[in-house]
Design an enzyme around this catalytic site. Structure first.
Site, PDB file in Angstrom:
ATOM      1  N   LYS A  14       0.834  -1.210   0.000  1.00  0.00           N
ATOM      2  CA  LYS A  14       0.000   0.000   0.000  1.00  0.00           C
ATOM      3  C   LYS A  14       0.869   1.260   0.000  1.00  0.00           C
ATOM      4  O   LYS A  14       0.669   2.162  -0.813  1.00  0.00           O
ATOM      5  CB  LYS A  14      -0.923   0.027   1.244  1.00  0.00           C
ATOM      6  CG  LYS A  14      -1.852  -1.161   1.360  1.00  0.00           C
ATOM      7  CD  LYS A  14      -2.755  -1.063   2.584  1.00  0.00           C
ATOM      8  CE  LYS A  14      -2.031  -1.100   3.914  1.00  0.00           C
ATOM      9  NZ  LYS A  14      -1.352  -2.371   4.228  1.00  0.00           N
ATOM     10  N   ARG A 128      11.808  -5.522   4.976  1.00  0.00           N
ATOM     11  CA  ARG A 128      11.564  -4.091   4.745  1.00  0.00           C
ATOM     12  C   ARG A 128      12.561  -3.246   5.538  1.00  0.00           C
ATOM     13  O   ARG A 128      12.882  -3.534   6.667  1.00  0.00           O
ATOM     14  CB  ARG A 128      10.146  -3.725   5.173  1.00  0.00           C
ATOM     15  CG  ARG A 128       9.899  -2.205   5.062  1.00  0.00           C
ATOM     16  CD  ARG A 128       8.464  -1.826   5.107  1.00  0.00           C
ATOM     17  NE  ARG A 128       7.790  -2.297   6.291  1.00  0.00           N
ATOM     18  CZ  ARG A 128       6.477  -2.206   6.465  1.00  0.00           C
ATOM     19  NH1 ARG A 128       5.723  -1.663   5.527  1.00  0.00           N
ATOM     20  NH2 ARG A 128       5.924  -2.650   7.562  1.00  0.00           N
TER      21      ARG A 128
HETATM   22  P1  AP5 Z   1       0.390   0.611   8.774  1.00  0.00           P
HETATM   23  O1  AP5 Z   1       1.562   1.496   8.792  1.00  0.00           O
HETATM   24  O2  AP5 Z   1      -0.770   0.956   7.941  1.00  0.00           O
HETATM   25  O3  AP5 Z   1       0.916  -0.858   8.457  1.00  0.00           O
HETATM   26  P2  AP5 Z   1       0.297  -2.113   7.694  1.00  0.00           P
HETATM   27  O4  AP5 Z   1      -1.101  -2.081   7.241  1.00  0.00           O
HETATM   28  O5  AP5 Z   1       0.675  -3.252   8.575  1.00  0.00           O
HETATM   29  O6  AP5 Z   1       0.961  -2.111   6.358  1.00  0.00           O
HETATM   30  P3  AP5 Z   1       2.444  -1.898   6.052  1.00  0.00           P
HETATM   31  O7  AP5 Z   1       2.796  -0.462   6.096  1.00  0.00           O
HETATM   32  O8  AP5 Z   1       3.258  -2.829   6.911  1.00  0.00           O
HETATM   33  O9  AP5 Z   1       2.508  -2.493   4.568  1.00  0.00           O
HETATM   34  P4  AP5 Z   1       2.258  -1.784   3.171  1.00  0.00           P
HETATM   35  O10 AP5 Z   1       1.057  -2.425   2.554  1.00  0.00           O
HETATM   36  O11 AP5 Z   1       2.281  -0.304   3.268  1.00  0.00           O
HETATM   37  O12 AP5 Z   1       3.514  -2.327   2.395  1.00  0.00           O
HETATM   38  P5  AP5 Z   1       4.835  -1.571   1.874  1.00  0.00           P
HETATM   39  O13 AP5 Z   1       4.510  -0.755   0.683  1.00  0.00           O
HETATM   40  O14 AP5 Z   1       5.574  -0.921   2.998  1.00  0.00           O
HETATM   41  O15 AP5 Z   1      -0.144   0.419  10.261  1.00  0.00           O
HETATM   42  C1  AP5 Z   1       0.765   0.147  11.314  1.00  0.00           C
HETATM   43  C2  AP5 Z   1       0.001   0.036  12.630  1.00  0.00           C
HETATM   44  O16 AP5 Z   1      -0.633   1.284  12.928  1.00  0.00           O
HETATM   45  C3  AP5 Z   1      -1.142  -0.997  12.639  1.00  0.00           C
HETATM   46  O17 AP5 Z   1      -0.684  -2.300  12.942  1.00  0.00           O
HETATM   47  C4  AP5 Z   1      -2.032  -0.425  13.749  1.00  0.00           C
HETATM   48  O18 AP5 Z   1      -1.522  -0.698  15.020  1.00  0.00           O
HETATM   49  C5  AP5 Z   1      -1.922   1.084  13.502  1.00  0.00           C
HETATM   50  N1  AP5 Z   1      -2.953   1.593  12.562  1.00  0.00           N
HETATM   51  C6  AP5 Z   1      -2.746   2.226  11.387  1.00  0.00           C
HETATM   52  N2  AP5 Z   1      -3.904   2.542  10.795  1.00  0.00           N
HETATM   53  C7  AP5 Z   1      -4.879   2.099  11.627  1.00  0.00           C
HETATM   54  C8  AP5 Z   1      -6.294   2.094  11.559  1.00  0.00           C
HETATM   55  N3  AP5 Z   1      -6.953   2.636  10.516  1.00  0.00           N
HETATM   56  N4  AP5 Z   1      -6.972   1.535  12.579  1.00  0.00           N
HETATM   57  C9  AP5 Z   1      -6.350   1.003  13.653  1.00  0.00           C
HETATM   58  N5  AP5 Z   1      -5.008   0.964  13.778  1.00  0.00           N
HETATM   59  C10 AP5 Z   1      -4.273   1.506  12.765  1.00  0.00           C
HETATM   60  O19 AP5 Z   1       5.678  -2.846   1.368  1.00  0.00           O
HETATM   61  C11 AP5 Z   1       6.187  -3.791   2.295  1.00  0.00           C
HETATM   62  C12 AP5 Z   1       7.574  -4.283   1.833  1.00  0.00           C
HETATM   63  O20 AP5 Z   1       7.434  -4.990   0.613  1.00  0.00           O
HETATM   64  C13 AP5 Z   1       8.582  -3.153   1.546  1.00  0.00           C
HETATM   65  O21 AP5 Z   1       9.842  -3.596   1.931  1.00  0.00           O
HETATM   66  C14 AP5 Z   1       8.502  -2.974   0.015  1.00  0.00           C
HETATM   67  O22 AP5 Z   1       9.725  -2.511  -0.522  1.00  0.00           O
HETATM   68  C15 AP5 Z   1       8.194  -4.401  -0.429  1.00  0.00           C
HETATM   69  N6  AP5 Z   1       7.370  -4.455  -1.653  1.00  0.00           N
HETATM   70  C16 AP5 Z   1       6.358  -3.625  -2.006  1.00  0.00           C
HETATM   71  N7  AP5 Z   1       5.821  -4.002  -3.182  1.00  0.00           N
HETATM   72  C17 AP5 Z   1       6.491  -5.131  -3.556  1.00  0.00           C
HETATM   73  C18 AP5 Z   1       6.410  -6.008  -4.666  1.00  0.00           C
HETATM   74  N8  AP5 Z   1       5.523  -5.802  -5.641  1.00  0.00           N
HETATM   75  N9  AP5 Z   1       7.252  -7.060  -4.731  1.00  0.00           N
HETATM   76  C19 AP5 Z   1       8.176  -7.271  -3.743  1.00  0.00           C
HETATM   77  N10 AP5 Z   1       8.299  -6.474  -2.658  1.00  0.00           N
HETATM   78  C20 AP5 Z   1       7.485  -5.432  -2.565  1.00  0.00           C
HETATM   79 MG    MG Z   2       2.446   1.074   4.831  1.00  0.00          MG
END
Ligand code: AP5
Ligand code: MG
Length: 217
Positions: A14, A128
């Site tokens: 995302k 990551r």
């Molecule tokens: P938040 O920061 O939103 O984390 P998340 O949903 O767990 O998602 P991530 O940020 O970990 O993943 P992403 O989908 O953004 O992936 P990314 O692009 O980084 O939330 C964190 C915490 O905050 C929650 O657990 C909660 O406690 C709280 N919170 C936040 N919003 C909330 C809400 N609305 N309600 C309640 N609590 C809330 O990519 C991941 C990795 O994969 C990176 O290393 C990237 O380089 C790699 N990557 C990306 N795309 C690819 C691909 N196509 N192929 C290979 N690798 C890839």
């Molecule tokens: Mg994120």
């Protein structure tokens, strides 16, 4: 102008896609995770409240998130379109968002769900690496030019506090129990579009832009 929500499990990409989309369409990227982490970093009252939940991988209570998003969407810089990354995460948050949109006279154009299998999610989160400037990398899938150093600002890369094995497990359980039901919620509203989140970052970006360009037609 487009107002959209990016849905997807932790690690679905995302944040990676949101930054690219915000650049292409000139829309604001609103990440509730980033807002919360900024508050944790600055040790604000909100940050103190949120940190325990975040470190464990649990969701922060709905009431806190609804206040954050109402405040953020009320600001005039959202008038030219925005992308929500990480909100809504529960049905009550989605219902609150509907109310906020109608109070502010805004319209939700589309909800894009990025689908990735669990094994891949775990590998992505384990590798990551983040920079304090907001850039994000992966040691294997999206490495920086120089090991451990940010391409954008030369800052030192670090791992997110919740990218530990036990937090990742809890985040996935929270996703399936609390966030996954949003797929039906937005399907029933006719707003959901699904894209495959496996494959190259640029390919996935291409698929998402096809969806958005159709909306903008
Ligand atoms: P938040 O920061 O939103 O984390 P998340 O949903 O767990 O998602 P991530 O940020 O970990 O993943 P992403 O989908 O953004 O992936 P990314 O692009 O980084 O939330 C964190 C915490 O905050 C929650 O657990 C909660 O406690 C709280 N919170 C936040 N919003 C909330 C809400 N609305 N309600 C309640 N609590 C809330 O990519 C991941 C990795 O994969 C990176 O290393 C990237 O380089 C790699 N990557 C990306 N795309 C690819 C691909 N196509 N192929 C290979 N690798 C890839
Ligand atoms: Mg994120």
């Amino acid at each position: 102008m487009v107002n959209l929500v990016l849905l997807g499990a932790p690690g679905a990409g995302k944040g990676t896609q949101a930054k690219m989309l915000a650049g292409k369409y000139g829309i604001l990227h609103i990440s509730t995770g980033d807002i919360l982490r900024e508050n944790v970093g600055n040790n604000t009252e909100l940050g103190k409240k949120a940190k325990g939940y975040m470190d464990k991988g649990e969701l922060v209570p709905d009431s806190v998130l609804i206040d954050i998003i109402r405040d953020r969407l009320s600001r005039p810089d959202t008038d030219n379109g925005f992308l929500l990354d990480g909100y809504p995460r529960t049905i009550p948050q989605a219902e609150a968002l509907d109310n906020i949109f109608s109070q502010l006279g805004k319209i939700l154009d589309v909800v894009i769900d990025i689908e990735v299998p669990d094994e891949e999610l775990v590998a992505r989160l384990a590798g990551r690496r983040m920079c304090k400037c907001g850039a994000s990398y992966h040691v294997t899938f999206n490495p920086p030019k120089e090991d451990g150093i940010c391409d954008v600002c030369s800052g030192e890369l670090y791992q997110r506090d919740d990218d530990t094995e036990s937090s990742v497990k809890t985040r996935l359980v929270a996703y399936y129990n609390q966030t996954h039901p949003l797929i039906d919620y937005y399907t029933n509203k006719g707003l959901l579009r699904t894209v495959s989140g496996t494959g190259g970052i640029e390919d996935i970006f291409g698929e998402i832009t096809v969806v958005i360009d159709k909306i903008l037609e």
